[in-house]
Scaffold this motif. Sequence first.
Motif, PDB file in Angstrom:
ATOM      1  N   ALA A   1      26.553  46.526  23.402  1.00  0.00           N
ATOM      2  CA  ALA A   1      27.804  46.851  24.086  1.00  0.00           C
ATOM      3  C   ALA A   1      27.604  48.014  25.054  1.00  0.00           C
ATOM      4  O   ALA A   1      28.040  47.961  26.214  1.00  0.00           O
ATOM      5  CB  ALA A   1      28.888  47.193  23.064  1.00  0.00           C
ATOM      6  N   LEU A   2      26.927  49.055  24.593  1.00  0.00           N
ATOM      7  CA  LEU A   2      26.678  50.214  25.453  1.00  0.00           C
ATOM      8  C   LEU A   2      25.742  49.869  26.598  1.00  0.00           C
ATOM      9  O   LEU A   2      25.922  50.335  27.732  1.00  0.00           O
ATOM     10  CB  LEU A   2      26.105  51.368  24.630  1.00  0.00           C
ATOM     11  N   ALA A   3      24.740  49.055  26.323  1.00  0.00           N
ATOM     12  CA  ALA A   3      23.794  48.667  27.369  1.00  0.00           C
ATOM     13  C   ALA A   3      24.498  47.870  28.461  1.00  0.00           C
ATOM     14  O   ALA A   3      24.297  48.115  29.662  1.00  0.00           O
ATOM     15  CB  ALA A   3      22.652  47.863  26.766  1.00  0.00           C
ATOM     16  N   LEU A   4      25.333  46.918  28.071  1.00  0.00           N
ATOM     17  CA  LEU A   4      26.030  46.083  29.053  1.00  0.00           C
ATOM     18  C   LEU A   4      27.127  46.845  29.790  1.00  0.00           C
ATOM     19  O   LEU A   4      27.469  46.513  30.927  1.00  0.00           O
ATOM     20  CB  LEU A   4      26.619  44.856  28.360  1.00  0.00           C
ATOM     21  N   ALA A   5      27.675  47.888  29.139  1.00  0.00           N
ATOM     22  CA  ALA A   5      28.740  48.680  29.770  1.00  0.00           C
ATOM     23  C   ALA A   5      28.216  49.438  30.987  1.00  0.00           C
ATOM     24  O   ALA A   5      29.011  49.903  31.811  1.00  0.00           O
ATOM     25  CB  ALA A   5      29.331  49.655  28.753  1.00  0.00           C
ATOM     26  N   ARG A   6      26.910  49.569  31.109  1.00  0.00           N
ATOM     27  CA  ARG A   6      26.343  50.215  32.292  1.00  0.00           C
ATOM     28  C   ARG A   6      26.442  49.337  33.534  1.00  0.00           C
ATOM     29  O   ARG A   6      26.365  49.829  34.664  1.00  0.00           O
ATOM     30  CB  ARG A   6      24.873  50.577  32.043  1.00  0.00           C
TER      31      ARG A   6
END
Length: 308
Positions: free
Chosen positions: A298-303
Amino acid sequence: MAVDRPDESGLRERLEAYATLVRVPNLFSAPPDVLLGAALATAAGTAVPIPALAGLCLAAVLLYAGGTTLNDYFDAPIDATERPERPIPSGRVSRRAAGVLGGSLLVAGVVLAFVAAGLRAGVLAAALAATIALYDGALKGGPVGFLAMGAARGLNVLLGTVAAGTIALPAWALAVPVIVALYIALVTYMAANEATDTPRGAVAAAAAGVVVATAAVLGVVATVGPPIAWGGLAVVLVAAFLAWTGRALAPAYADPRPGTVGPAVGACVLGLALLDAAFAAVVGITWSLAVLAFLVPALALARTFDVS
């Protein structure tokens, strides 16, 4: 030097448009709710079948994707003014295609829940789908709408509790989905006007939701009295939840504008995984780690993709 062929470039752009439409980072926030519910079920002494749980996690993803897609379908006229870069007003996805996709995803989520875990799960998923559709289409923007969005998250937690069939949850466990629902309702209140003019009081309400949720985790730890390692992990995770959301809410409160409120909404949505993990830690470290695993993608894709 490699050069993309026109068809490959077009396919990539379409995939990116649909990934933006469904808020792909947010999709990874749905399984943690279900895993939390399953953890609560094990606290009642029930064994949770892994295949049923996996099916319900995927059903939750489909339901969430259907909800975000229909959200943009109904908001298309407003987004044309406030967010012209979104997939529908920008022309990258037609409104009709978004409507068909959103409805299909909701139906698929209900069917999968029924196949994975039986009638009770199917009925609960149908109630969740109906709540999502009502929020997107008729209830958004008012107090009932905020509560409906919160209820959707609470139902998502309850969906995990039925992975093993009928169970009787202890009182403290029944309070957990209520706390999750309240937290998300207050975050939704903050998000209502994030693209224009957000009242400072709405940011304060979301911050109050964070505080209440944090206190609830500590209260559950005190009530249940889990092993020290489990309770300690719950405290560490809820402290991380408080710090993670607080870091984004502070500037939003100081200067509530789209550039600060939007990131605060995103932080609160993704931060739900930390809250879920903190509650799950009371039941066992393995459950907590399983929830946290979804925070990484989730954090990786939020970038790359928008969360709110």
